[in-house]
Scaffold this active site. Structure first.
Site, PDB file in Angstrom:
ATOM      1  N   HIS A 218     106.854  40.329 109.974  1.00 20.60           N
ATOM      2  CA  HIS A 218     107.720  40.973 108.979  1.00 20.60           C
ATOM      3  C   HIS A 218     108.522  39.947 108.177  1.00 20.60           C
ATOM      4  O   HIS A 218     109.395  40.305 107.387  1.00 20.60           O
ATOM      5  CB  HIS A 218     108.658  41.942 109.716  1.00 20.60           C
ATOM      6  N   LYS A 220     109.694  37.049 105.458  1.00 18.45           N
ATOM      7  CA  LYS A 220     109.520  36.721 104.040  1.00 18.45           C
ATOM      8  C   LYS A 220     110.084  35.324 103.838  1.00 18.45           C
ATOM      9  O   LYS A 220     111.310  35.132 103.874  1.00 18.45           O
ATOM     10  CB  LYS A 220     110.252  37.712 103.132  1.00 18.45           C
ATOM     11  N   ASP A 225     108.238  22.202  98.674  1.00 19.31           N
ATOM     12  CA  ASP A 225     108.459  20.757  98.867  1.00 19.31           C
ATOM     13  C   ASP A 225     109.510  20.445  99.927  1.00 19.31           C
ATOM     14  O   ASP A 225     110.081  19.343  99.931  1.00 19.31           O
ATOM     15  CB  ASP A 225     108.876  20.092  97.542  1.00 19.31           C
ATOM     16  N   HIS A 395     116.944  48.455 100.349  1.00 23.83           N
ATOM     17  CA  HIS A 395     116.086  47.804 101.329  1.00 23.83           C
ATOM     18  C   HIS A 395     116.730  46.528 101.899  1.00 23.83           C
ATOM     19  O   HIS A 395     116.119  45.804 102.677  1.00 23.83           O
ATOM     20  CB  HIS A 395     114.735  47.467 100.672  1.00 23.83           C
ATOM     21  N   LYS A 397     118.931  43.862 104.071  1.00 25.39           N
ATOM     22  CA  LYS A 397     119.235  43.708 105.500  1.00 25.39           C
ATOM     23  C   LYS A 397     120.329  42.645 105.626  1.00 25.39           C
ATOM     24  O   LYS A 397     120.065  41.456 105.818  1.00 25.39           O
ATOM     25  CB  LYS A 397     117.993  43.259 106.281  1.00 25.39           C
ATOM     26  N   ASP A 402     134.538  39.760 108.890  1.00 32.68           N
ATOM     27  CA  ASP A 402     135.810  39.010 108.911  1.00 32.68           C
ATOM     28  C   ASP A 402     135.910  37.901 107.873  1.00 32.68           C
ATOM     29  O   ASP A 402     136.663  36.928 108.072  1.00 32.68           O
ATOM     30  CB  ASP A 402     136.039  38.411 110.306  1.00 32.68           C
TER      31      ASP A 402
END
Length: 477
Positions: A218, A220, A225, A395, A397, A402
């Site tokens: 899952h 991404k 470089d 979508h 996450k 604090d």
């Protein structure tokens, strides 16, 4: 042989297999409730119970079915990777030393200072930054995506890749066997013909169906470089730019990173590439660029998967929620927290911490929608504030607490991400960045619908039935 004897033999065989599985459950130390649930499934659902267990119930952390081959070259590579940091003193971020130690134990990556971060909100700014970085590549481009979906974006990428390969840039792509199932063989062939190396993570094959179908990559990740990297929630898909016919525009959060911690993301890509190809060329330390301090941010990378000893992703969320003193704000599309995270959210809220959750009013899956909502009543009763974003599909996450620590990554707040998926998150120990993420969260809340306990508890009974039924499927959603 007559039918009664055949039936007796098959029944005895099934019982023996069932007993063997139950012994394994007991030896693996699974929770009593989970062990009981699998016992009931095995002995009340003929054949199907065992098949479900083989697909969903086995403890991958015990079995290590996807264990990376730790050859001498792999070990040397990892040790070299761990040297590429700008270390921080114990006095820096001392309020988060427990979290730092936890992540280092679980993911072996220490935090590194000297990084420059760019917060990217939604598809157009993200892909604009990504294409700008890709165009500047001189040596290599590494991409790893759960969803790599053909469309206008992949057409542009193909054109860019064609030009970069001609100029001597090496390009590798990892795409998931299920998340990118719509990616055509024709497109892959075109990539290979121009010199792009591609590898599919756990393709669905009949002989390995039970071992692979439920365990996905899952992540991404883009690394250019070893100097600039990207990670977050955004996949390669036109729905982040053009929108979705049913859900509208997909809202998401991504992160651009420059600095020493890019080495961590490069190492994760290299380990994943080696895991599925066994190609040791990826372990060449020439892929590590010289350390270069580009900013002041301290960042630590967390990676988690079914082959790790502990669920680093779950423990990251658990620790951040428990350490919060003033507030903890979470944006996540799939909040199916499981017992430990659910309890930590309620305990934090009841202790006086301002706990807020932001997710979409719309859902891309009706079963997931009702499963997520099945947790709302408990959370609202404990004082957790829940906001539903009405426009498009959220979508992102992210989690921020604090004004001092935050995380952006690929991990959903659900059992699948905690137990079954390969995930990656960037934890940022930087006040200004956390405040910016907090302000972005509050701005989204101002455009959202806040749920109230007194109103939600009066929802129709048929909604409660849907929630109860959907919750049964929470371990596999």
């Amino acid at each position: 042989m007559n039918q009664p004897i055949i039936f007796t033999i098959l029944s005895a065989t099934y019982i023996l297999i069932g007993v063997f599985i139950i012994v394994r459950l007991l030896l693996n130390g699974m929770r009593p409730t989970k062990t009981l649930a699998w016992m009931l499934a095995i002995f009340t659902i003929p054949v199907g119970g065992i098949l479900l267990y083989l697909m969903l119930g086995r403890n991958r952390r015990k079995n290590k079915l996807f264990k990376l081959k730790r050859t001498p070259k792999v070990n040397a590579y990892i040790q070299r990777a761990l040297q590429h940091y700008v270390p921080i003193s114990k006095q820096e971020h001392k309020e988060h030393q427990k979290l730092i130690s936890l992540i280092t134990q679980n993911s072996y990556f220490a935090p590194s200072s000297g990084n420059q971060l760019t917060l990217l909100k939604n598809g157009e700014p993200t892909f604009s930054a990504i294409f700008e970085a890709l165009k500047k590549a001189k040596h290599f481009i590494h991409l790893e995506y759960y969803i790599f979906e053909e469309g206008e974006l992949t057409k542009e990428l193909f054109q860019l890749f064609s030009e970069k390969v001609k100029s001597g840039v090496q390009i590798r792509i990892i795409y998931d066997g299920i998340g990118s199932r719509s990616l055509s063989k024709k497109y892959i062939k075109k990539l290979n013909e121009i010199g792009v190396e591609t590898s599919r993570f756990l393709p669905i094959r009949f002989g390995k169906l039970l071992n692979s179908i439920n365990y996905r990559n899952h992540r991404k990740i883009i690394v250019v470089d070893d100097e600039i990297a990207f990670t977050g929630g955004i996949n390669v898909s036109d729905k982040y730019v053009k929108g979705d016919p049913n859900l509208g525009v997909w809202h998401d959060t991504h992160l651009q990173i420059q600095g020493p911690v890019v080495h961590s993301l490069q190492t994760i890509f290299a380990m994943d590439w080696f895991l599925i190809t066994e190609d040791e060329d990826i372990l060449d330390t020439a892929y590590f660029a010289p350390d270069q301090k580009t900013g002041e941010a301290t960042v630590q990378i967390v990676h988690s998967g079914p082959d790790s000893d502990f669920s680093a992703a779950r423990q990251l969320f658990f620790s951040m929620i428990n350490e919060a003193k003033d507030y903890v704000y979470i944006t996540n599309p799939y909040i199916i927290p499981g017992e430990s995270i659910l309890e930590s959210l309620k305990v934090a809220s009841l202790s006086g911490v301002d706990v807020r959750l932001l997710l979409s009013k719309k859902s891309d899956n009706p079963i997931v929608k009702w499963c997520v909502r099945s947790y709302f009543e408990d959370l609202l009763q404990a004082g957790v504030k829940i906001y539903l974003f009405p426009e498009g599909f959220v979508h992102s996450k992210t989690i921020v607490a604090d004004d001092t620590v935050s995380s952006i990554g690929t991990t959903n707040l659900d059992i699948r991400s905690f137990e079954q998926n390969y995930e990656v998150n960037a934890v940022v120990y930087e006040d200004s960045f956390s405040i910016a993420l907090k302000n972005d969260f509050l701005q989204d809340c101002n455009h959202s619908i806040e749920l109230k306990y007194d109103t939600f508890v009066k929802r129709p009974w048929h909604h409660k039935i849907k929630e109860g039924v959907a919750k049964i499927f929470s371990p596999v959603l």
